[in-house]
Design an enzyme around this catalytic site. Structure first.
Site, PDB file in Angstrom:
ATOM      1  N   GLU A   1      36.471  43.315  -0.155  1.00 52.71           N
ATOM      2  CA  GLU A   1      35.356  43.510  -1.087  1.00 52.71           C
ATOM      3  C   GLU A   1      34.518  42.244  -1.180  1.00 52.71           C
ATOM      4  O   GLU A   1      35.081  41.150  -1.255  1.00 52.71           O
ATOM      5  CB  GLU A   1      35.900  43.848  -2.489  1.00 52.71           C
TER       6      GLU A   1
ATOM      7  N   CYS B   1      40.289   0.216 -21.885  1.00 56.11           N
ATOM      8  CA  CYS B   1      41.162  -0.614 -22.727  1.00 56.11           C
ATOM      9  C   CYS B   1      41.576  -1.925 -22.082  1.00 56.11           C
ATOM     10  O   CYS B   1      42.193  -2.772 -22.751  1.00 56.11           O
ATOM     11  CB  CYS B   1      42.401   0.167 -23.139  1.00 56.11           C
TER      12      CYS B   1
ATOM     13  N   LYS C   1      36.208  31.872   0.061  1.00 60.59           N
ATOM     14  CA  LYS C   1      34.868  31.429  -0.309  1.00 60.59           C
ATOM     15  C   LYS C   1      34.021  31.197   0.939  1.00 60.59           C
ATOM     16  O   LYS C   1      34.528  30.818   2.001  1.00 60.59           O
ATOM     17  CB  LYS C   1      34.939  30.135  -1.128  1.00 60.59           C
TER      18      LYS C   1
ATOM     19  N   CYS D   1      41.761  -1.125 -16.582  1.00 62.33           N
ATOM     20  CA  CYS D   1      41.158   0.074 -17.162  1.00 62.33           C
ATOM     21  C   CYS D   1      39.786  -0.250 -17.744  1.00 62.33           C
ATOM     22  O   CYS D   1      39.651  -1.206 -18.522  1.00 62.33           O
ATOM     23  CB  CYS D   1      42.076   0.633 -18.253  1.00 62.33           C
TER      24      CYS D   1
ATOM     25  N   ASP E   1      28.881  37.523  -7.493  1.00 59.12           N
ATOM     26  CA  ASP E   1      28.677  36.335  -8.322  1.00 59.12           C
ATOM     27  C   ASP E   1      28.127  36.766  -9.671  1.00 59.12           C
ATOM     28  O   ASP E   1      26.936  36.692  -9.944  1.00 59.12           O
ATOM     29  CB  ASP E   1      27.712  35.365  -7.625  1.00 59.12           C
TER      30      ASP E   1
ATOM     31  N   CYS F   1      45.639   4.279 -15.539  1.00 54.57           N
ATOM     32  CA  CYS F   1      45.720   3.248 -16.564  1.00 54.57           C
ATOM     33  C   CYS F   1      47.119   3.297 -17.165  1.00 54.57           C
ATOM     34  O   CYS F   1      47.649   4.374 -17.449  1.00 54.57           O
ATOM     35  CB  CYS F   1      44.672   3.494 -17.643  1.00 54.57           C
TER      36      CYS F   1
ATOM     37  N   LYS G   1      32.739  39.287  -2.925  1.00 55.56           N
ATOM     38  CA  LYS G   1      33.024  38.638  -4.213  1.00 55.56           C
ATOM     39  C   LYS G   1      31.699  38.431  -4.943  1.00 55.56           C
ATOM     40  O   LYS G   1      30.976  37.461  -4.706  1.00 55.56           O
ATOM     41  CB  LYS G   1      33.742  37.304  -4.004  1.00 55.56           C
TER      42      LYS G   1
ATOM     43  N   TYR H   1      29.705  46.996 -10.817  1.00 55.90           N
ATOM     44  CA  TYR H   1      30.505  47.594  -9.756  1.00 55.90           C
ATOM     45  C   TYR H   1      31.983  47.488 -10.160  1.00 55.90           C
ATOM     46  O   TYR H   1      32.457  46.409 -10.537  1.00 55.90           O
ATOM     47  CB  TYR H   1      30.308  46.886  -8.414  1.00 55.90           C
TER      48      TYR H   1
ATOM     49  N   CYS I   1      45.177   3.232 -25.108  1.00 52.20           N
ATOM     50  CA  CYS I   1      43.894   3.412 -24.427  1.00 52.20           C
ATOM     51  C   CYS I   1      43.112   4.492 -25.154  1.00 52.20           C
ATOM     52  O   CYS I   1      43.553   5.639 -25.243  1.00 52.20           O
ATOM     53  CB  CYS I   1      44.116   3.813 -22.970  1.00 52.20           C
TER      54      CYS I   1
END
Length: 677
Positions: free
Chosen positions: A117, A417, A320, A414, A121, A432, A119, A227, A438
């Site tokens: 089928e 922090c 896809k 980081c 959108d 981190c 796909k 559909y 943090c």
């Protein structure tokens, strides 16, 4: 009934049947038998008669396609059977690997047949028919709970309000996609420009915006289509259905439901690839947008044997199409810190239109990806956007370099922090090490803790969490439960009424379940399903905290990696402190006790839960009833032993009363649980 009223009733019935037949010929058979002028004349005659005799109006009359009164909000609908998502394949190898997994699981080398089928959108919806009449439609939502969009779906031109044919189930749920054809999208945007309205970026956005209008009269003016692609609930179970998915689709068509004209059946993985390439080649000429194709094992018995994983069926996959790509300039790279400390480089781009939207940010994934691409700030890069996947940088056009480009320096500390950044040898992600010190990790962890599927703290949204952390009022989840009225009133948009309501929500949230408590802690790779499995396996928090790696691996769906995350979490001192603080604040959950086999008070009983339960969530009630031996079904039938009816119980309560099924209110439920748990 007067003679004139009786005559009007007959004429209305004749017109409705005729208009339904016209719709079936036009939308399902694609073979209209009358010109538009005849359809319009019959429709106007029906509308005039219904106006003269309002007592003969029906919500499922073809005249109701124009829309009704505006709603103030959408109600929530819990799907009786979850609407699952699909796993994805992005290339030929992935699809053939999918076929091999199926054969390995089935232990059968015979050729598999697949329903194929396009796909679409658009937006997945569920439409429920009872006795052939459309009674409810809902969005997919999160797969478990969607929104009631019945009034809007009634206005969609090719959605039958009444099913046709013989042998209809008394209840049947049809699932499919609502979308906007390309021609309709172009005309809608042209109208929007002329009227000064919002211009939509693509047909999917236009369909979404149209389907979620509170005023169904607006939806009725939008060129939406539907559909069907599968069945959900079918009752009674004895209804005979074809034994293949493709044949069931054609059964839906015989009932008056429209199907995508490009569905087909393929033999084996190579047949699927042939179908994929055929659709890809005509993609741009189709009257609707698609972003791939869907393959489903055709035999229903094999689908049942293959079953499901946590969020998707094993027997289906979406392949896809190649992502849509565009070229732009990488202006800068910023580093974001996530809930688990993962540091993600984000490319800031010269805005570019790709895949139907304007993209200004894209992910660079991690340090290894930056090195692999050899990308620099100032480079001309190719951006890919595949459906709803986050845009990503896929390649660098080195021929466009001028010499002014700059290397990307991955931080050793980081950016939030200042804690050290570590990257383990077996992981691509740098993290981190600051944990709850943090602010970035703290904010994300706290937002997760308060989210709907975790502690579900009403009124504690992302922006308020940000404020609480920035004001130094909350450092760990336990601090939520120490907040006071004086703390909250000083915050932005937090008046006394809102603050009081939030404090009440926090008090309510203290009663939870062990599974939700575990999920809320944000342990790496411990989602809802794993948290539930842990709770059911160990039954107590202490048993989980003291479990060895060997014991953790024995839990369903917990492998060595996840077991290590769980073990490490409960052996970290600062995590122990947070847990103890939460328990001191009064967080509780029902004790999980498994009665001895053969001595379950609800063994062999089937029940249904409907309406809103004020003292516990329906999922909590379901779990507790199941522990006492009950089977919790999604709908009422002659086999139902009792119905638990909360506030605003609807059709299920009515049906239970009609069938003479025993009905418990929430007080009776709570009393029963107190006696037997």
């Amino acid at each position: 009934m007067s003679e004139s009223l009786e005559q009007a009733k007959k004429e209305i019935a004749t017109l409705r049947n005729q208009l339904n037949e016209y719709n079936y010929q036009y939308y399902v058979l694609d073979d209209p038998t009358v010109p538009d002028a005849v359809y319009d004349r019959d429709m106007q005659a029906l509308i005039a008669l219904e106006k003269t005799y309002p007592e003969l109006r029906s919500v499922n009359s073809p005249s109701q396609k124009v829309g009704g009164e505006a709603l103030s909000s959408f109600e929530q609908v819990t799907h009786e059977v979850p609407m699952l998502s699909l796993d994805n394949a992005f290339d030929e190898a992935s699809l053939l690997a999918f076929e091999k997994r199926l054969k390995d699981r089935l232990k059968d080398t015979a050729t598999l047949h697949f329903s194929c089928e396009p796909k679409l959108d658009g937006l997945a919806v569920s439409i429920l028919y009872e006795n052939g009449q459309l009674v409810r439609a809902a969005t997919r939502g999160d797969g478990q709970v969607g929104e009631n969009i019945t009034a809007n779906v009634r206005t969609i031109a090719n959605v039958p309000l009444t099913l046709r044919g013989e042998g209809l189930p008394s209840r049947v749920e049809v699932r499919g996609e609502v979308f906007m054809p390309r021609d309709g999208f172009v005309k809608l945007n042209e109208h929007q420009r002329q009227s000064g309205g919002k211009v939509f970026a693509n047909p999917r956005n236009a369909a979404a915006g149209s389907l979620r209008q509170l005023d169904s009269k607006i939806t009725a003016k939008r060129p939406l289509m539907f559909y069907a692609y599968s069945l959900g609930v079918v009752q009674p179970d004895s209804v005979e259905l074809p034994d293949t998915h493709s044949a069931r689709l054609h059964k839906l068509a015989s009932w008056g439901l429209p199907l995508c004209p490009d569905i087909d059946v393929a033999e084996g993985g190579n047949g699927c690839l042939d179908y994929y390439n055929r659709i890809l080649n005509v993609r741009d000429n189709l009257p609707y947008d698609i972003d791939g194709v869907v393959f489903k094992v055709n035999a229903i018995t094999l689908q049942q044997s293959l079953g499901f994983v946590a969020r998707a069926p094993r027997w289906a996959i979406a392949q896809k199409f190649p992502a849509q790509e565009e070229v732009t300039t990488l202006l800068d790279v910023e580093f974001q810190v996530g809930r688990t400390g993962a540091i993600t480089p984000v490319a800031r781009l010269e805005p570019v239109f790709v895949g139907g939207v304007t993209v200004s940010n894209a992910t660079l994934h991690n340090q290894d990806e930056i090195h692999r691409l050899g990308v620099k700030v100032g480079d001309t890069v190719v951006i890919r956007r595949a459906g709803d996947v986050i845009p990503q940088v896929v390649s660098v056009l080195e021929s466009k370099r001028t010499g002014d480009e700059a290397d990307i320096a991955f931080p050793s500390q980081c950016p939030v922090c200042g804690s050290q950044v570590e990257k383990l040898e077996d992981e691509a992600v740098a993290r981190c090490t600051g944990g709850l010190i943090c602010a970035a990790q703290r904010k994300q962890a706290l937002k997760h803790f308060a989210s709907r599927k975790a502690f579900d703290i009403d009124g504690l949204g992302d922006k308020l969490v940000d404020q609480l952390v920035d004001a130094d009022l909350v450092h760990s989840p336990a601090d939520f439960f120490t907040l006071s009225l004086s703390n909250l009133i000083g915050l932005e948009r937090m008046a006394e009424k809102s603050a009081t309501k939030l404090l009440s929500s926090l008090e309510t949230a203290k009663k939870t379940t062990l599974a939700k408590f575990l999920y809320a802690l944000g342990i790496r790779e411990v989602g809802e399903a794993t948290a539930s499995n842990l709770a059911m396996h160990f039954e107590t928090l202490e048993a989980i905290r003291s479990a060895s790696l060997e014991a953790l691996v024995e839990v369903q769906d917990v492998g060595e990696v996840v077991a290590t995350h769980i073990f490490n979490f409960f052996n970290e001192q600062h995590n122990t402190e947070v847990l103890e603080a939460l328990l001191r604040e009064g967080i509780t959950w029902p004790t999980i006790e498994k009665p001895s086999e053969g001595n379950l008070p609800l063994e062999g009983k089937t029940c249904v839960i409907t309406g809103t339960l004020s003292e516990m969530g329906r999922s909590d009630a379901k779990a507790r009833l199941q522990l006492l031996g009950a089977k919790v079904a999604g709908s009422v039938s002659k086999n139902t032993d009792f119905l638990v009816a909360g506030e605003k119980a609807g059709s299920k309560l009515t049906k239970a009363q009609e069938l003479g099924v025993e009905v418990w209110d929430e007080t009776a439920l709570v009393s029963f649980l107190a006696q037997h748990e």
